[in-house]
Design a protein around this motif. Structure first.
Motif, PDB file in Angstrom:
ATOM      1  N   THR A  84      18.603  -3.030 -16.726  1.00 55.10           N
ATOM      2  CA  THR A  84      19.650  -2.639 -17.665  1.00 55.10           C
ATOM      3  C   THR A  84      20.996  -2.777 -16.991  1.00 55.10           C
ATOM      4  OG1 THR A  84      20.530  -0.857 -19.036  1.00 55.10           O
ATOM      5  CG2 THR A  84      19.480  -0.205 -16.986  1.00 55.10           C
ATOM      6  N   THR A  88      24.081   4.343 -17.960  1.00 52.52           N
ATOM      7  CA  THR A  88      23.109   5.381 -18.276  1.00 52.52           C
ATOM      8  C   THR A  88      23.816   6.612 -18.835  1.00 52.52           C
ATOM      9  OG1 THR A  88      21.565   4.620 -16.576  1.00 52.52           O
ATOM     10  CG2 THR A  88      21.365   6.914 -17.267  1.00 52.52           C
ATOM     11  N   SER A 125      26.771  -0.327 -13.186  1.00 54.77           N
ATOM     12  CA  SER A 125      26.723  -0.618 -14.616  1.00 54.77           C
ATOM     13  C   SER A 125      27.606  -1.797 -15.018  1.00 54.77           C
ATOM     14  CB  SER A 125      27.145   0.614 -15.421  1.00 54.77           C
ATOM     15  OG  SER A 125      28.474   0.998 -15.094  1.00 54.77           O
ATOM     16  N   THR A 255      21.810  12.765 -15.068  1.00 48.34           N
ATOM     17  CA  THR A 255      21.092  12.330 -16.258  1.00 48.34           C
ATOM     18  C   THR A 255      19.701  12.950 -16.270  1.00 48.34           C
ATOM     19  OG1 THR A 255      20.569  10.381 -17.621  1.00 48.34           O
ATOM     20  CG2 THR A 255      20.133  10.219 -15.241  1.00 48.34           C
ATOM     21  N   MET A 257      15.327  12.038 -17.291  1.00 46.99           N
ATOM     22  CA  MET A 257      14.298  11.043 -17.564  1.00 46.99           C
ATOM     23  C   MET A 257      13.206  11.697 -18.404  1.00 46.99           C
ATOM     24  SD  MET A 257      14.193   9.413 -13.703  1.00 46.99           S
ATOM     25  CE  MET A 257      14.271  11.019 -12.888  1.00 46.99           C
ATOM     26  N   THR A 292      16.650   5.254 -24.135  1.00 47.74           N
ATOM     27  CA  THR A 292      16.909   4.624 -22.837  1.00 47.74           C
ATOM     28  C   THR A 292      16.521   5.516 -21.665  1.00 47.74           C
ATOM     29  OG1 THR A 292      19.198   5.426 -22.928  1.00 47.74           O
ATOM     30  CG2 THR A 292      18.779   3.184 -23.723  1.00 47.74           C
ATOM     31  N   MET A 293      16.245   6.779 -21.926  1.00 45.46           N
ATOM     32  CA  MET A 293      15.854   7.707 -20.865  1.00 45.46           C
ATOM     33  C   MET A 293      14.359   7.698 -20.593  1.00 45.46           C
ATOM     34  SD  MET A 293      18.173  11.011 -21.918  1.00 45.46           S
ATOM     35  CE  MET A 293      19.951  10.915 -22.014  1.00 45.46           C
ATOM     36  N   THR A 309      15.460   2.319 -14.390  1.00 42.55           N
ATOM     37  CA  THR A 309      16.704   1.863 -13.791  1.00 42.55           C
ATOM     38  C   THR A 309      17.834   2.732 -14.305  1.00 42.55           C
ATOM     39  OG1 THR A 309      15.957  -0.431 -13.586  1.00 42.55           O
ATOM     40  CG2 THR A 309      18.336  -0.053 -13.582  1.00 42.55           C
ATOM     41  N   LEU A 310      18.607   3.287 -13.378  1.00 41.66           N
ATOM     42  CA  LEU A 310      19.779   4.076 -13.721  1.00 41.66           C
ATOM     43  C   LEU A 310      21.020   3.255 -13.412  1.00 41.66           C
ATOM     44  CD1 LEU A 310      18.777   7.568 -12.259  1.00 41.66           C
ATOM     45  CD2 LEU A 310      18.377   6.669 -14.565  1.00 41.66           C
TER      46      LEU A 310
END
Length: 319
Positions: A84, A88, A125, A255, A257, A292-293, A309-310
């Motif tokens: 990605t 994130t 990112s 974040t 997961m 996306t998490m 992937t973060l």
């Protein structure tokens, strides 16, 4: 955006990351920065990689999983489908974060549960390049919904009895509330308790336990690995693992997961999870969950392997 201040490399060999000359958005107004904890500072300052992706000190017992082994999975191949370049989502750090000062890959500490090998890759990112020498911290509850360092708070007054007893009481206010800006935006600025933590301050530990907490430093591919158990649940939240990424002595990304619901159902039918009943919140009803998490999860030997992937934003410009 052209990054003239960042050393470009085609082989992603590790090296010191230079700070951006631009004033980050979260410093506007002179607000004090979150600083990384002791473990993060030690890792960032040492320049050493400890227990990278080639090392995972899994123990031989299956921690409650029924017999039946699957060949160990190739982490690199799984990451091929987990790429990605999208930032994130930032989330609240929740009410149970504190600096555990634990630099380790196996964070179980004899906690019972289904083994989970967790591989996290950290990317920039904007450039999609791996970020080496970033510190990744994770923490999550045990099979009964209890957090180490906060067993009374997270258990609604119940104390842990080895990870399988009842727990998961109502968390403190704000535990399941997203930050003031929707996930995916820049973190709110402010005094300590804001920034990459999503508006909540660090907890003062309430007990001496530190299970299911740990930190590792990314290798030249931006990857760290942990050995843990699949988390349990507590009221008001779906199943989740917290993560915090430190880059250049700053908390760059906070974040969470999440897990696939079908796998959660299968795992929670087994002990020690089965004794904890009454789950009330699932992915589709969780205020923080985003697709996306989701971890990409496969069977792995006597447990599971989850990869994600973060994509972090070291320049803190929201891109």
């Amino acid at each position: 955006m052209t990054r003239g201040n960042r050393k470009e490399s085609t082989d992603h060999e590790p090296g010191p990351r230079r700070r951006s000359t631009r004033q980050p958005a979260h410093r506007a107004g002179g607000h004090r920065q979150h600083r990384p904890g002791r473990a993060a500072r030690r890792l960032l300052g040492s320049g050493r990689r400890r227990q990278g992706p080639g090392h995972h000190d899994d123990r031989s017992d299956c921690h409650g999983l029924a017999p039946g082994h699957h060949p160990p999975q190739d982490v690199a191949k799984l990451f091929e489908g987990a790429s990605t370049c999208t930032l994130t989502p930032q989330t609240t750090q929740g009410p149970y974060y504190f600096d555990a000062d634990k630099i380790r890959s196996d964070i179980r500490e004899e906690r019972e549960g289904v083994r989970l090998r967790l591989a996290v890759r950290v990317q920039d990112s904007e450039t999609c390049r791996a970020i080496p020498n970033a510190v990744v911290e994770i923490w999550h509850c045990d099979a009964a919904g209890l957090y180490s360092g906060a067993e009374t708070l997270s258990g609604g007054g119940a104390r842990s009895g080895g990870g399988g007893g009842p727990g998961g009481g109502t968390p403190p206010s704000g535990a399941g509330v997203p930050p003031s800006r929707a996930p995916g935006g820049a973190p709110p600025s402010g005094a300590p308790g804001a920034g990459a933590g999503g508006g909540q301050g660090d907890l003062t530990p309430q007990d001496d336990n530190r299970y299911l907490r740990g930190a590792q430093v990314t290798d030249n591919q931006g990857i760290v690995q942990f050995t843990t158990i699949r988390p349990g649940w507590y009221r008001g939240r779906t199943v989740h693992i917290h993560a915090m990424v430190h880059v250049d002595n700053q908390r760059t990304l906070t974040t969470q997961m999440m897990m696939d619901e079908a796998l959660d159902t299968a795992v929670f039918a087994r002990q020690p999870y089965a004794g904890h009943t009454g789950r009330d919140t699932f992915n589709d009803g969780d205020g923080i969950y985003r697709p996306t998490m989701l971890l990409k999860v496969v069977r792995d030997d006597d447990g599971y392997l989850g990869v994600i992937t973060l994509a972090a934003d070291p320049d803190q410009d929201g891109k």
